[in-house]
Write a protein that holds these residues in place. Structure first.
Motif: not given
Length: 852
Positions: A104-129
């Motif tokens: 099942a490795g390919p399903s992880i490699l090409y998962d549409p929800s993968r993290l692909l870019h650095p992200l910075k929090r834009a709201g409170r921790r845990g808020e999901g922004r």
């Protein structure tokens, strides 16, 4: 055999003919190079999925990391795109086989929800922004924070929390160069008791490698090697060959009918935590009936066979039956059969015996059972290898290598548990990290989490989330991972990590064939999006932090680093890239290493202690004490074991002394201690809650795989049919499960108070002990995308919005039951070593009308 099927999606985890056909289609499609999911490659300039598949298929060897076994794999790649994964026949451990997770490795490699870019929090921790940032911005902020901590003179305030780490060289290099000892792992949540028991007994290794392939009789105490074991596929292969070639018998003691129990010749359904008592009762039979190898035991043990016989006299089969439920006559019969097969017999055990409040003693008793029949190190017997990975003397890490830090970390040292860090391979006590941060036992100014997801996978996960959300307790949190998770959702900066299919590693696992080897994990495709590996991230951070850190990262590219690393291998990196693995053909299996006669060179300038027979040569550079190199046996200087006595330490003064130093009593002999919370019996509505892993899931990342999640995506509670009848429960009923802290003064918060509650449904079965409720912990995600969360999480991260996720509409199991067991598991460490007692929590059961 027909399988009962329930139309309710919450109970559809049982396999039907339709399910098997679906699984077969997945496997068949993988072999054919097709896909059963809509594979989306954001790195390719082809969002509509119209990329052509013309060209040659290239076979690239590498190593899997869908679980901890690290099997050798071959990636089939065409035009830069991974098609399928198969086993690498050159791998001496897995021998060309892989499991469903590996496929099942390919399903992880090409998962549409993968993290692909650095992200910075834009709201409170845990808020999901979040907002998308550049690597330059991420590097600058992280380096500035870490530089300030390092220059403050308190490097221990930078903590690193790792999960499954298969890049130990680069992690240790960076942390040691920084000067922080605050490296937290998950060993206490996995295998600490087992390792401590082995180290205390033989000293040569912290992991046993039964010579299963050549064995004739295997006693299995709670190891689910057919589904979820550190040696999974390599062990399973050898077990089945032993069956075929030697007519080997496999006897399993486990509280649940796992797939391993199902393929065993006999399964005994035991009460949790009584494995050690069964082993001691078997020892009683072997000693009483003189079925032992007394000559071997008296020669190679530091405790005589007669003395051990007197010790185990109290552990009768009848006593074991009363507590474990295994009939006394069955214990006698199995003990006789085990001894009769010696030395071609062995034991195997794991979390079923070790993940208890008394787990250290359980595994000590099981280990010594092998010594009693003289099978240690013998062909077909209980074996080990001194190296848990590759030969690091022959294949050393490229220099310069930084020294270990001099700073101290109270959390990492975990001095409340005498055996947690008693040996060189530091164990840590992972389950208490966030409790101790909350209690402010150590200041943390920055936390970096890596491939862990402790906010979901740790006991008292709600406490972990509480601490990670508190900016006073954790002022700065960086999360490095492949997928969004409960932990990444509580970070300030999230860095997209490459999958194992896009990065480099030197790796190997304990050798099941008893000859060490080395493997290469190499990129089979280019990293997707902007994902990077630690081998890129850490050198760049070191250069930016400066102050001398940069000198430990002199290579310009990763290939340059590995070219130097594999210089000692014939053919070097070129061979490793082509073959994926190397094993020295001149080395022989590690049978009976203790019998090796010391050479004249080794004995030059040596001295013999007349009282103990121990041979000394020189001094140990760390302790300053005389260095033991062997022991005199019948007038011959032999290597012996790496214990203080150079023998099998049935009686361990070392662990007794460690206990005394910590103000705790540890028995030097294997004993049975009833779990305090289980004394006095259970109430009418009370059960012992245990956890287990499915064969298609591991740790925290497999639930991101549509191929695997489609097979198993829910986790109802297993309850014995007799117990269900007593409680008035039927299959499919909703229940409320309430957990309690252990009533145990030696563990944190051990006051017996109510802890947590979840609601789930009942699976009535004969395949679990009547006093047990069993729940798989491979479920209950709320973050990570629609596949991992059974349709709950559909939020798109920055940079993902424009990518169509066709798979999200194909989740036919959306809304299925999926409960987070870790939220109601209290912190419960074995007071001897710190191993989390996963299988000892007392819960009460109450029938309810529905889940609302």
């Amino acid at each position: 055999m027909p399988t009962e099927h329930h139309s309710d999606p919450d109970l559809s985890w049982t396999l039907t003919r339709r399910d098997l056909l679906r699984i077969g289609m997945v496997a068949g499609a993988a072999v054919a190079g097709l896909g059963t999911i809509e594979i989306i490659d954001r790195a390719a300039d082809d969002p509509a999925g119209q990329r052509k598949t013309a060209g040659t298929v290239h076979k690239i060897p590498s190593m899997c990391q869908m679980c901890t076994t690290a099997c050798g794999i071959i990636a089939n790649v065409r035009d830069g795109r991974l098609l399928t994964i198969e086993g690498n026949p050159a791998d001496p451990n897995s021998r060309g086989s892989i499991c469903a997770k590996g496929v099942a490795g390919p399903s992880i490699l090409y998962d549409p929800s993968r993290l692909l870019h650095p992200l910075k929090r834009a709201g409170r921790r845990g808020e999901g922004r979040w907002r998308r940032i550049s690597w330059e911005e991420a590097y600058t902020e992280i380096a500035d924070r870490l530089r300030d901590i390092r220059r403050s003179g308190r490097p221990e305030e930078f903590a690193f929390q790792q999960g499954r780490n298969r890049s130990s060289d680069i992690v240790s290099r960076f942390l040691n160069a920084f000067g922080t000892p605050s490296a937290f792992n998950h060993r206490a949540l996995c295998s600490l008791n087992r390792r401590a028991a082995i180290l205390a007994t033989i000293g040569d290794s912290d992991w046993d490698l039964g010579d299963f392939e050549n064995s004739r009789y295997i006693l299995n105490f709670g190891s689910n090697w057919a589904e979820a074991h550190q040696g999974h596929i390599p062990v399973a292969i050898r077990m089945m060959r032993a069956r075929e070639r030697n007519n080997a018998k496999i006897v399993t003691f486990d509280a649940r009918l796992s797939n391993t129990a199902a393929v065993s010749d006999e399964w005994f359904c035991v009460k949790p935590g009584t494995d050690g008592l069964i082993a001691l009762a078997m020892a009683n039979v072997i000693c009483t009936e003189r079925l032992w190898d007394k000559e071997w035991f008296d020669t190679w043990s530091n405790h005589s066979a007669d003395d051990y016989a007197r010790h185990v006299r109290q552990y009768t089969p009848e006593r074991a039956e009363a507590e474990s439920g295994v009939p006394a006559e069955a214990i006698r019969r199995v003990a006789r059969e085990f001894a009769e097969a010696a030395p071609r017999c062995t034991t195997i055990c794991n979390r079923g015996s070790a993940a208890h409040r008394n787990g250290f003693y359980n595994d000590r008793a099981i280990t010594v059972l092998n010594a009693l029949v003289g099978n240690m190190g013998r062909v077909g017997g209980w074996c080990w290898h001194p190296m848990s990975a590759w030969d690091k003397k022959r294949i050393p890490e490229p220099g310069p290598v930084p020294e270990k830090p001099s700073a101290r970390s109270p959390i990492a040292e975990a001095e409340d548990w005498p055996l947690a860090n008693a040996w060189d391979n530091k164990m840590r006590v992972g389950e208490i990290v966030y409790l101790w941060i909350k209690e402010r036992r150590q200041r943390i100014s920055a936390l970096m989490t890596y491939n862990c997801d402790q906010a979901w996978s740790w006991p008292e996960a709600n406490l972990v989330r509480e601490v990670l959300a508190d900016e006073e307790l954790v002022p700065f949190h960086v999360c490095i991972d492949v997928m969004p998770s409960e932990t990444s959702n509580l970070a300030d900066i999230v860095l997209p990590w490459t999958t194992y299919l896009e990065r480099w590693d030197i790796d190997s696992r304990p050798p099941q064939g008893l000859v060490d080897y080395v493997g290469l994990r190499q990129p089979v495709v280019s990293p997707l999006g902007e994902s990077k590996d630690l081998r890129e991230i850490f050198p760049e951070l070191a250069r930016r932090i400066g102050d001398g850190m940069e000198r430990y990262f002199p290579w310009r590219t990763q290939e340059e680093y590995f070219d130097e690393y594999f210089r000692a291998v014939p053919g070097g990196l070129a061979h490793m890239k082509a073959a994926g693995v190397w094993q020295d053909p001149a080395k022989k299996p590690n049978y009976a290493p203790y019998e090796r006669i010391l050479t004249k060179e080794e004995l030059r300038d040596s001295e013999i202690d007349e009282k103990t027979g121990i041979v000394y040569s020189g001094t140990d550079p760390e302790s300053g004490k005389r260095r033991a190199i062997g022991i005199m046996i019948d007038g011959v200087a032999r290597q012996g074991f790496s214990t203080p006595s150079r023998k099998v330490e049935v009686y361990s003064q070392f662990v007794a002394d460690k206990g005394g130093e910590a103000g705790k009593t540890i028995s030097p002999l294997p004993i049975y201690e009833q779990i305090p919370a289980h004394r006095g019996g259970l109430g009418e509505d009370q059960l012992i809650m245990i956890s287990f892993k499915w064969n298609v899931h591991n740790a925290h990342r497999t639930m991101q795989s549509k191929w695997l999640q489609e097979i198993v995506h829910t986790n109802p509670a297993w309850i014995n049919s007799a117990t269900a009848a007593c409680l008035g429960l039927r299959h499919g009923d909703w229940i409320e499960v309430t957990s309690f802290r252990p009533r145990d003064e030696q563990v944190p918060g051990g006051d017996g108070s109510r802890f947590g509650t979840l609601r789930t449904r009942v699976h009535v079965t004969e395949g679990v002990h009547p006093s047990v409720i069993a729940i798989s912990h491979n479920a209950g995600r709320t973050t990570g995308g629609p596949v991992a969360s059974n349709g709950r999480d559909r939020a798109a991260l920055p940079g993902h919005e424009a990518v169509p996720d066709k798979d999200a509409e194909r989740i036919w199991w959306a809304g299925s039951l999926s409960v987070p067991q870790n939220d109601i598991l209290p912190i419960y460490p074995d007071p001897v070593s710190g191993q989390q007692a996963y299988h000892d929590t007392i819960v009460s059961i109450r029938r309810i009308e529905d889940r609302a």
